[in-house]
Motif scaffolding. Structure first.
Motif, short mmCIF file in Angstrom:
data_model
loop_
_atom_site.label_atom_id
_atom_site.label_comp_id
_atom_site.label_asym_id
_atom_site.label_seq_id
_atom_site.Cartn_x
_atom_site.Cartn_y
_atom_site.Cartn_z
N TYR A 139 7.63 -42.18 127.40
CA TYR A 139 8.91 -42.28 126.71
C TYR A 139 9.99 -41.67 127.60
O TYR A 139 10.09 -40.45 127.73
N ILE A 140 10.76 -42.54 128.27
CA ILE A 140 11.86 -42.09 129.12
C ILE A 140 13.13 -42.09 128.27
O ILE A 140 13.49 -43.11 127.70
N VAL A 141 13.81 -40.94 128.18
CA VAL A 141 14.95 -40.79 127.30
C VAL A 141 16.22 -40.61 128.12
O VAL A 141 16.19 -40.18 129.28
N ASP A 142 17.33 -40.95 127.48
CA ASP A 142 18.65 -40.76 128.09
C ASP A 142 19.04 -39.30 127.92
O ASP A 142 19.11 -38.80 126.79
N PRO A 143 19.29 -38.55 129.00
CA PRO A 143 19.57 -37.11 128.86
C PRO A 143 20.88 -36.83 128.15
O PRO A 143 21.15 -35.68 127.80
N ARG A 144 21.70 -37.88 127.92
CA ARG A 144 22.98 -37.66 127.25
C ARG A 144 22.90 -37.88 125.74
O ARG A 144 23.84 -37.58 125.03
N GLU A 145 21.80 -38.45 125.27
CA GLU A 145 21.68 -38.77 123.85
C GLU A 145 20.62 -37.88 123.21
O GLU A 145 19.77 -37.30 123.89
N ASN A 163 24.53 -31.53 120.91
CA ASN A 163 25.13 -30.30 120.37
C ASN A 163 24.73 -29.10 121.21
O ASN A 163 24.55 -28.00 120.70
N GLY A 164 24.57 -29.31 122.50
CA GLY A 164 24.33 -28.18 123.38
C GLY A 164 22.93 -28.11 123.95
O GLY A 164 22.66 -27.27 124.81
N GLY A 165 22.00 -28.96 123.51
CA GLY A 165 20.65 -28.91 124.04
C GLY A 165 20.54 -29.55 125.42
O GLY A 165 21.38 -30.35 125.83
N LYS A 166 19.51 -29.21 126.15
CA LYS A 166 19.24 -29.76 127.48
C LYS A 166 17.97 -30.61 127.40
O LYS A 166 16.92 -30.12 126.97
N ALA A 167 18.08 -31.86 127.82
CA ALA A 167 16.92 -32.75 127.73
C ALA A 167 15.77 -32.25 128.59
O ALA A 167 14.59 -32.40 128.22
N GLU A 168 16.08 -31.67 129.76
CA GLU A 168 15.02 -31.20 130.65
C GLU A 168 14.16 -30.14 129.98
O GLU A 168 12.97 -29.99 130.30
N ALA A 169 14.75 -29.35 129.06
CA ALA A 169 14.00 -28.28 128.41
C ALA A 169 12.92 -28.83 127.47
O ALA A 169 12.03 -28.08 127.07
N TYR A 170 13.02 -30.11 127.11
CA TYR A 170 12.07 -30.68 126.16
C TYR A 170 11.14 -31.68 126.83
O TYR A 170 10.50 -32.49 126.17
N PRO A 200 13.13 -37.15 130.78
CA PRO A 200 14.52 -37.64 130.84
C PRO A 200 14.73 -38.52 132.07
O PRO A 200 14.16 -38.27 133.14
N SER A 201 15.52 -39.57 131.90
CA SER A 201 15.81 -40.45 133.03
C SER A 201 16.66 -39.71 134.07
O SER A 201 17.41 -38.79 133.73
N ARG A 202 16.51 -40.13 135.33
CA ARG A 202 17.23 -39.48 136.43
C ARG A 202 17.84 -40.55 137.33
O ARG A 202 17.21 -41.56 137.60
N PHE A 261 20.62 -47.92 138.39
CA PHE A 261 19.73 -47.23 137.46
C PHE A 261 20.09 -47.72 136.05
O PHE A 261 21.08 -47.28 135.45
N ASN A 262 19.30 -48.67 135.55
CA ASN A 262 19.66 -49.33 134.30
C ASN A 262 19.63 -48.39 133.11
O ASN A 262 20.39 -48.55 132.16
N HIS A 263 18.73 -47.40 133.13
CA HIS A 263 18.58 -46.54 131.96
C HIS A 263 19.84 -45.74 131.69
O HIS A 263 20.22 -45.53 130.54
N THR A 264 20.48 -45.28 132.75
CA THR A 264 21.72 -44.50 132.59
C THR A 264 22.95 -45.33 132.91
O THR A 264 24.06 -44.82 132.88
N GLN A 265 22.75 -46.63 133.23
CA GLN A 265 23.85 -47.55 133.49
C GLN A 265 24.77 -47.02 134.60
O GLN A 265 25.99 -46.97 134.46
#
Length: 1179
Positions: free
Chosen positions: A55-61, A109-116, A140-142, A221-225
């Motif tokens: 599951y690759i996630v967008d670090p901004r969402e 709301n302030g969280g960091k995707a890398e931390a999860y 998270p996508s990079r 990089f399509n995931h982050t456009q």
């Protein structure tokens, strides 16, 4: 997936080895999809939805990790992270959705995707077991930037090979690579210049035109456009004469052999790129076999071999051969196809009764062979609690003599080095007495001689046995006249009238017995005993069609008439009776087929008849009909493009032939299909027909009169015209692109007879517009599309398609303009500005992007905007993005429907036919305050004699900072008139108020609203009543019912009547009082006599009119006459100066005084109360 009940015979422990064989013979019973039954049955958890394994996630969402499950009772959820318990309550950024196991990580709301980042697993548990999800790997996508490097210019000799390395940054997921120039145009690729699978740009040999300084590698990089750009690479080609030709060598792969491992089901990509001059041509073969048909494709000018959906059979040696005029070179790639685990038999849910046996089978395959392991309720089965009914035998779990405590969820894990499969399957041990799900006394109705199906839907564990009886004390039903279905349904294949009756279904197992009765009624079929008949009627006549039916007396039939399978015309001439249809004043348009349809709730029958309308005959003996077909067709004067056809007309049947229709058949291209050729007047029996080349003609003629068309004549002899060049070219020629590097040319093919000869083909030509290029042409056949590959992105092309056959070409075609394929826009709109117009409307401006960066047809701009938070509540919410599209090359747009006093973000993207370009940086703007909505509620409680308590709720949408509330109220009297309005301003932090000093037993109307600094919002209204004084109410009732009060009121009424009579008599006898003589002698002109017409007093006025009495009234008895105040009243005739009664309350004040009208005070009346008013005051 519905759970299945597996019914199995008991298997002795000594014969457990036979289970694997016997389980192939065991039938399964699904639990019925009855909602009430499913709610009552206990069931272990089942995972119904989960996030993908990788599951690759967008670090901004926000990160949403799905886990949904069902079960009875509803399951609870828990998570592990990296193998240990994940305590959600200790992380403020993580929440779990209600009644769900889905996690939401609040990144916005302030969280960091890398931390999860990590491996997550969900467990759903209830009292019957625990199901687990796959291991969900969150990453998270990079999209990293290119590392800075110093690039030296490439100086290359003409004819040499060259490789431009891209070396893109490592992203997640990997980027898509493409090469473009500074103008954002894709670099043209060909057999000589092409991009490899690794993104490098390969030149088999360089030419002088390859010199340029803007070879740029892009990584998308399509995931982050996002798109990253490498620094431009410079290539300079210097010429040496003569240019030396070179035999092929391989640029990639290197050496003579290499290996490749691919997984089953994936796409196999093999690549060979060669250098050489002339440019080598690549060919692929598989040693010892053929390339798989329908799965093999060649890409990149045959430099890439692509095989989709590979299997182990595709393993082997693949040889690529590069060849030019000087020689060849080859490379062998040894391909091995491995396989991640895949299911052969996945375990299925098992529903058993206590004491039954069953098996769970888990079979998977892979390369290498996967390892099978079992878990029970998420715990390895080796350390799970003991269950004496369970035995594990490799990929099978054998259950013997299960009990209710044996219920659990089992997990099968099949894994090898390339992956794993995880499946949950529960064992649900149920002891349930039989239940019949079919409603009691259900009525079934069928038509005699048709099948009857009587339902008996059931459930029980163990599986109940079903028996059917007819009648209350009938015997069990058996025999060939009945069919007993496994689902309990009783079928009577041919129901007769004597099949009517009560049928009883009995379901029994070892835990109980239950029965249910259903009713069957067999009805007589509906029949049309007198059908409508064919009618021929003259114009303006009357016709009637009969439709007499016979039906079962308990069924209500409906009769519908149709004309030509459609509803009857909405015309009063059509009269539908009980048993017939009558058409009055028949016209030609009534000609057609009329159908009578009889419907009941159980069956339907129909019958039809044709109505033919003819002209009225001059004599009754004349019959009108369609003409007979023409005959003796003859072809003469045969030429290459024409022929003469003649015929003899048939009998016109008393209706003159108006015209002849000529049709033709092309026996060469469309045998058996007749086409319209022409038509001629009915007086003509020859016609000159125009013909097309290369058509095998046959002709036929149809005669037409007012009655209709004749049957076609017999076909003429065949005539084959000679071949010729095509007369026309394909139509609707278009050029578009399906990919960024191609041009798809389409056209509408010529029909068979348009070919004018054998060997129809098309010459497709194209060249780039506004570039001094020669036309490129290909000749194709049997297609209407041609794809030109390797084109620059979105450039105009001149296109033409010319038809040709074995005899030559069609005339020169006209040219059309098309475009090669579009690609996504490169840049985002700049200079985005937002102008807030009011609290709900904003205007956004942007600069247009350069047209060359659009890389396609500009369709418009899209504005994405979303609310970040409300400024009054300071709380974030789930982001719902709104999208507005502005067509064309606009530079501004309006954003309606905004919420006041809120913070918004927006970005703008350019749109072409391929899709959207990158987004502009997010722009933040805020809407100003607006007026609030109405208070959420207004309640009025605790009424007393003089007070009311008001409570209210703040507005649902404050739309700003509340500064106060305004309360307005006023009394309402019994006639619904409103009293004076009182206004009170209340601080915004209050939510209740006690109003005091109100009038008792009074209704008040309240108006309440809230204010912000902008103004007042919508008001809310309410009404309430204060309590009546109980003592006064009691006193009023007591006085009104006293006898003395009633007598007093009667006396007052009698006295008033006597006074009125006295006044009337004395007025009518005016000469009997002392001043009569003086009045007669000194007549005052202002004195008005009594009106003699109606006997009324001209000067009398009702006390309620509040008007002064008229001047000129008669003189009082004291002979004093006042010029300005001579009003007459009851005082002049009463027994006292003031005209007052005693102080007993029977008469208060004057009846009609002479003093001036006093001003009103407050709401009090200014009139003197009459006796009637005095009485009303006590009521």
């Amino acid at each position: 997936m519905q759970p299945n009940i597996m019914m199995k015979k008991n298997i002795p422990a000594s014969k457990a080895s036979l289970v694997l064989f016997l389980c192939q013979m065991i039938s399964a019973l699904d639990v019925p999809l009855d909602s009430k039954l499913l709610e009552e049955l206990s069931q272990p958890p089942t995972i119904t939805q989960q996030s993908p394994k990788d599951y690759i996630v967008d670090p901004r969402e926000n990160i949403v990790i799905q886990c949904e499950a069902k079960g009875k009772p509803p399951p609870s959820f828990s998570w592990t992270r990296n193998g240990t318990h994940f305590d959600i309550d200790k992380d403020a950024q993580v929440t779990m959705k209600p009644n769900s196991g889905t996690l939401v990580v609040n990144i916005m709301n302030g969280g960091k995707a890398e931390a999860y980042e990590g491996v997550y697993q969900c467990t759903a548990r209830n009292e019957r077991g625990a199901a687990i999800s796959n291991n969900i790997v969150i990453r998270p996508s990079r999209s990293p930037l290119w590392t800075k490097e110093k690039l030296e210019p490439n100086h290359v000799r003409e004819g040499d090979s060259l490789v431009l390395h891209c070396r893109p940054p490592v992203g997640l997921p990997p980027p898509i690579i493409f090469w473009m120039d500074n103008a954002f145009q894709r670099l043209p690729q060909s057999e000589r210049v092409s991009q490899g699978l690794n993104g490098d740009l390969y030149f088999s040999n360089v030419q002088p035109e390859d010199t340029r300084e803007d070879y740029i590698c892009y990584a998308r990089f399509n995931h982050t456009q996002t798109i990253q750009q490498k620094q431009p690479i410079s290539v300079k080609v210097f010429s040496t004469k003569p240019v030396t030709e070179r035999q092929p060598i391989l640029l990639t792969p290197t050496g003579s052999t290499s290996t490749k491992v691919e997984l089953r089901g994936n796409v196999l990509l093999l690549e060979c790129i060669a250098a050489g001059l002339p440019t080598p041509v690549i060919r692929w073969i598989k040693e010892g076999g053929e390339l798989p048909a329908n799965r093999t494709f060649f890409e990149n000018f045959k430099k890439t071999l692509k095989i989709i959906d590979v299997s182990e059979a595709d393993s082997g040696n693949y040889k690529c051969i590069a060849r030019n005029t000087l020689g060849s070179v080859h490379h062998i790639i040894s391909v091995t196809v491995k396989a991640a685990p895949y299911w052969i038999t996945a375990p299925r849910n098992l529903v058993l009764s206590p004491g039954e046996d069953g098996t769970l089978i888990c079979r998977a395959n892979g390369n290498p062979k996967p390892n099978i392991s079992w878990l029970a309720n998420g715990v390895p089965i080796a350390i799970a609690p003991e269950d004496p009914s369970r035995k594990v035998d490799g990929d099978t779990i054998i259950f013997s003599h299960v009990q209710e405590r044996s219920s659990a969820v089992y997990q099968c894990n099949a894994s090898n080095e390339f992956g794993y499969l995880l499946a949950n399957a529960f064992v649900n041990v149920l002891a349930e007495p039989p239940r019949i799900l079919t409603p009691a006394n259900k009525l079934y109705q069928v038509i005699a001689d048709s099948p009857a199906l009587l339902d008996c839907a059931y459930f029980g564990s163990p599986k109940p046995e079903i028996e059917w009886f007819k009648g209350v004390k009938g015997s069990i039903l058996r025999g060939n006249e009945y069919v007993f279905h496994d689902n309990g349904t009783l079928e009577i294949p041919v129901a007769q009238k004597d099949s009517t009756g009560t049928y009883t279904c009995v379901a029994r197992n070892e835990l109980g017995k239950i029965q249910n009765e259903v009713q069957l009624e067999v009805k007589d079929p509906t029949m049309i005993i007198k059908q409508p008949e064919y009618k021929v009627i003259q114009r303006y006549g009357q016709v009637s069609f009969e439709c007499i039916i016979k039906h079962d007396s308990t069924l209500l039939p409906t009769v519908v008439w149709l004309k030509d399978s459609d509803e009857l015309p909405d015309d009063e001439r059509f009269l539908v009776g009980k048993d017939n249809l009558t058409i009055m004043n028949v016209t030609d348009k009534d000609d057609g087929t009329y159908t009578c349809i009889v419907n009941t709730t159980l069956d339907s029958v129909s019958a039809s008849a044709v109505l033919t309308v003819v002209a009225a005959p001059p004599t009754p003996a004349i019959i009108y009909a369609r003409p007979n077909p023409p005959f003796d067709l003859e072809l003469t004067g045969q030429l290459e493009r024409s022929v003469e056809l003649s015929w003899i007309p048939g009998d016109e049947n008393n209706s003159p032939i108006t015209n002849f229709v000529i049709e033709y058949e092309d026996g060469l291209h469309e045998p058996g299909v007749w086409h319209y050729q022409t038509e001629v007047p009915g007086t003509q029996t020859t016609v000159q027909l125009k013909l097309s080349p290369y058509v095998n003609y046959s002709f036929r003629v149809i005669a037409v009169n007012e009655i209709g068309r004749s049957q076609p004549s017999e076909p003429s002899e065949q005539y084959l015209t000679k071949s010729a060049n095509p007369d026309e070219n394909p139509s609707n020629v278009q050029g578009t692109g399906s990919e960024p590097d191609n041009l798809v040319i389409t056209w509408e093919s010529l029909k068979g007879f348009q070919s004018n000869g054998p060997g129809l083909q098309y010459k497709v030509s194209w060249r780039q517009k506004d570039v001094d290029d020669e036309w490129t042409s290909v000749i194709v056949a049997n297609v209407s599309k041609y794809i030109v590959s390797g084109t620059p992105t979105f450039v105009p092309y001149e296109i033409k398609v010319q038809a040709l056959n074995d005899l030559g070409y069609a005339p020169e075609p006209s040219e059309v303009i098309g475009h090669s394929g579009e690609d996504l826009p490169m840049v985002a709109p700049g200079n985005v500005q937002v102008h807030v117009i009011n609290s709900t409307l904003a205007k956004v401006h942007w600069d247009t992007v350069p047209l060359k960066t659009v890389r396609g047809h500009l369709q418009g701009y899209k504005v994405y905007y979303w609310k970040v938070q409300s400024l009054s509540r300071r709380s974030r919410r789930h982001v719902e993005k709104n999208i507005l599209t502005f067509r064309g090359n606009k530079t501004f747009g309006m954003l309606p429907g905004l919420e006041p006093y809120s913070s918004y973000k927006l970005n703008v993207r350019v749109v072409n036919g391929k899709g959207e370009g990158p987004a502009s940086p997010d722009k933040v703007f805020k809407t100003p305050e607006g007026v609030p909505s109405s208070p959420s509620f207004l309640k009025i409680t605790n009424p007393t004699l003089d007070s009311l308590t008001l409570e209210w709720g703040s507005p649902t949408h404050p739309n700003g900072v509340l500064i106060s509330y305004t309360l307005k109220f006023q009394p309402i009297n019994n006639t619904h008139e409103l009293g004076p309005l009182v206004e009170i301003r209340i601080p915004a932090n209050e939510s209740s108020l006690v109003l005091k000093n109100l009038n008792y037993s009074t209704r008040y109307k309240f108006y309440f609203n809230a204010q912000t600094s902008v103004g007042s919002g919508t008001q809310i209204t309410e009404e309430a009543v204060t309590i009546m004084d109980e003592a006064m109410a009691s006193r009023q009732v007591d006085i009104a019912t006293q006898g003395w009060f009633i007598g007093l009121m009667c006396a007052v009424a009698l006295l008033i009547l006597i006074l009125l009579i006295v006044c009337f008599i004395r007025r009518n006898k005016g000469g009997k009082y002392p001043v009569k003589e003086k009045e007669d002698a000194h007549a005052d002109p202002e004195i008005q006599p009594m009106k003699e017409d109606d006997g009324t007093f001209g000067e009398y006025s009702d006390a309620e009119d509040h008007k002064p009495l008229k001047k000129g009234s008669r003189t009082p008895s004291d002979r004093t006459v006042k010029k300005e105040d001579s009003d007459d009243s009851l005082v002049d005739y009463g027994e006292g100066v003031n005209g007052q009664f005693n102080e007993d309350g029977s008469f208060i004040g004057q009846y009609s005084g002479k003093k001036e009208k006093e001003p009103a005070e407050g709401n009090e009346s200014s009139e003197a109360p009459s006796p009637v008013n005095a009485m009303n005051s006590f009521v």
